[in-house]
Design an enzyme around this catalytic site. Structure first.
Site, short mmCIF file in Angstrom:
data_model
loop_
_atom_site.label_atom_id
_atom_site.label_comp_id
_atom_site.label_asym_id
_atom_site.label_seq_id
_atom_site.Cartn_x
_atom_site.Cartn_y
_atom_site.Cartn_z
N LYS A 17 0.81 -1.23 0.00
CA LYS A 17 0.00 0.00 0.00
C LYS A 17 0.85 1.29 0.00
CE LYS A 17 -4.21 -2.00 1.90
NZ LYS A 17 -5.27 -1.91 2.90
N ASP B 250 -10.37 2.31 1.90
CA ASP B 250 -10.62 1.51 3.11
C ASP B 250 -11.48 2.28 4.13
OD1 ASP B 250 -9.25 -0.80 2.39
OD2 ASP B 250 -7.34 -0.08 3.18
N GLY C 21 -1.43 0.41 9.64
CA GLY C 21 -1.92 0.98 8.40
C GLY C 21 -3.44 1.09 8.34
P1 NDP Z 1 -0.43 -3.58 10.82
O1 NDP Z 1 0.50 -4.72 10.84
O2 NDP Z 1 -0.07 -2.32 10.13
O3 NDP Z 1 -0.78 -3.17 12.37
C1 NDP Z 1 -1.09 -4.16 13.30
C2 NDP Z 1 -1.63 -3.50 14.57
O4 NDP Z 1 -2.13 -4.54 15.44
C3 NDP Z 1 -0.59 -2.74 15.37
O5 NDP Z 1 -1.22 -1.62 15.96
C4 NDP Z 1 -0.16 -3.78 16.42
O6 NDP Z 1 0.34 -3.20 17.61
C5 NDP Z 1 -1.48 -4.43 16.70
N1 NDP Z 1 -1.39 -5.79 17.27
C6 NDP Z 1 -0.93 -6.91 16.66
N2 NDP Z 1 -1.05 -7.98 17.47
C7 NDP Z 1 -1.61 -7.52 18.63
C8 NDP Z 1 -1.98 -8.15 19.86
N3 NDP Z 1 -1.81 -9.47 20.06
N4 NDP Z 1 -2.55 -7.38 20.82
C9 NDP Z 1 -2.74 -6.07 20.63
N5 NDP Z 1 -2.39 -5.41 19.48
C10 NDP Z 1 -1.83 -6.14 18.50
O7 NDP Z 1 -1.82 -4.20 10.27
P2 NDP Z 1 -3.00 -3.40 9.52
O8 NDP Z 1 -3.23 -2.13 10.26
O9 NDP Z 1 -2.72 -3.36 8.07
O10 NDP Z 1 -4.25 -4.42 9.70
C11 NDP Z 1 -4.91 -4.59 10.94
C12 NDP Z 1 -6.09 -5.57 10.74
O11 NDP Z 1 -7.10 -4.98 9.93
C13 NDP Z 1 -5.72 -6.88 10.05
O12 NDP Z 1 -6.35 -7.94 10.75
C14 NDP Z 1 -6.30 -6.74 8.65
O13 NDP Z 1 -6.66 -8.00 8.12
C15 NDP Z 1 -7.54 -5.89 8.94
N6 NDP Z 1 -8.01 -5.14 7.76
C16 NDP Z 1 -9.31 -5.35 7.33
C17 NDP Z 1 -9.81 -4.64 6.25
C18 NDP Z 1 -11.22 -4.88 5.79
O14 NDP Z 1 -11.59 -4.42 4.69
N7 NDP Z 1 -12.04 -5.54 6.55
C19 NDP Z 1 -8.99 -3.64 5.51
C20 NDP Z 1 -7.65 -3.46 6.09
C21 NDP Z 1 -7.20 -4.20 7.15
P3 NDP Z 1 1.91 -2.81 17.76
O15 NDP Z 1 2.06 -1.48 17.11
O16 NDP Z 1 2.13 -2.77 19.23
O17 NDP Z 1 2.70 -3.90 17.08
#
Ligand code: NDP
Length: 269
Positions: A67, A104, A132
């Site tokens: 992205k 999104d 993201g």
């Molecule tokens: P990123 O990898 O950019 O960010 C992940 C985030 O999740 C970070 O804030 C991370 O925290 C946090 N995180 C991961 N594991 C844990 C945990 N065990 N406990 C608490 N926080 C946690 O991912 P994206 O932002 O790209 O995606 C996030 C979700 O959104 C995904 O599941 C994706 O599939 C979903 N999504 C769905 C869409 C839809 O159309 N329905 C569109 C886009 C995304 P930290 O910073 O501390 O690592």
């Protein structure tokens, strides 16, 4: 001749986008082809340029991990794509004229307001996550409300994201209060069957708890929210379909109807 579209990602096999766009094409009567393509993680721009030299591509969706590369590839970005700092939709208007958009956030807004029937205007929102997806959501949500609090496992990331949009941030330990109308799980915790440590009172006081992840069964986050008394719970399937509809609109000038697609995919997954 059919217009050709792609979705690029790595991995991409799981993507529902080709199915969604095939249904949109049928519903609108447009002649389009929509394919998924797994690109190598390195050199997104080089691979895309090669493909464009070979094929007449009208547009593309772009998913993880490309992205940011797509935002760089675009020659013009919509305002919401600029705010999101990422692009999930490309429109190839001419050689060296590529529009980048991010659908999104608007997909989330449309799903919540039109399908879930929850008004976002001035809604008090607790956003879990600072990756993201969280940034993309904020880019659209701030057109509806500024009462957004961001929290994240790595607090500094929540603080930086909130700072960029002039919003509040807090730690998970400060979320045990009935202070929010909507709690959004924009973390990837559900992928591993985990629940972010959000306070129970935040979930019990919510009109809507929403998980961006979707699947055959409610996520553990949604199960917990329901058990604690959230009035409504919803997963991200509707958002996925609405973001696709916004991309389709940008490419074809027609917004497809989404309800039948939502019902069909709900049955299919
Ligand atoms: P990123 O990898 O950019 O960010 C992940 C985030 O999740 C970070 O804030 C991370 O925290 C946090 N995180 C991961 N594991 C844990 C945990 N065990 N406990 C608490 N926080 C946690 O991912 P994206 O932002 O790209 O995606 C996030 C979700 O959104 C995904 O599941 C994706 O599939 C979903 N999504 C769905 C869409 C839809 O159309 N329905 C569109 C886009 C995304 P930290 O910073 O501390 O690592």
């Amino acid at each position: 001749m059919s217009r050709l579209f792609y979705v690029f990602g790595n991995p991409i096999n799981h993507s529902l986008s080709p199915v969604i766009h095939a249904m949109f094409a049928k519903e609108t009567g447009l002649d389009i082809r929509y394919e998924k393509l797994c690109l190598e993680k390195e050199d997104f721009a080089g691979q895309l340029r090669e493909l464009l030299a070979r094929e007449a591509i009208a547009g593309a969706n772009v998913t993880v991990p490309f992205k940011l590369d797509a935002a760089k590839f675009a020659t013009t970005l919509t305002e919401r794509a600029q705010r999101a700092g990422a692009t999930n939709t490309l429109l190839f208007r001419a050689k060296d004229d590529v529009l980048g958009d991010n659908t999104d956030g608007i997909g989330f807004v449309r799903d919540v307001e039109n399908r879930q029937g929850v008004d976002l205007t001035d809604a008090r929102i607790l956003l879990l996550g600072a990756g993201g997806a969280a940034r993309g959501l904020i880019a659209a949500l701030i057109e509806k409300t500024h009462a957004i609090t961001v929290t994240n496992r790595t607090l500094e990331k929540a603080e930086a994201l909130a700072h960029d949009f002039n919003l509040k941030s807090c730690s998970f330990s400060e979320t045990d209060a009935p202070n929010w109308d909507i709690v959004i799980n924009a973390t990837s915790a559900s992928l591993k069957g985990a629940v972010p440590p959000v306070g129970e009172k935040a979930l019990s006081g919510a009109k809507l708890s929403y998980d961006l992840m979707y699947g055959a069964k409610p996520t553990v986050f949604l199960e917990k929210a329901q058990m604690l008394g959230s009035k409504k719970v919803a997963d991200g399937l509707g958002m996925l379909i609405e973001q696709a509809a916004e991309s389709f609109l940008l490419w074809n000038g027609v917004r497809p109807l989404t309800d039948a697609v939502y019902e069909a995919l709900r049955r299919r997954i």
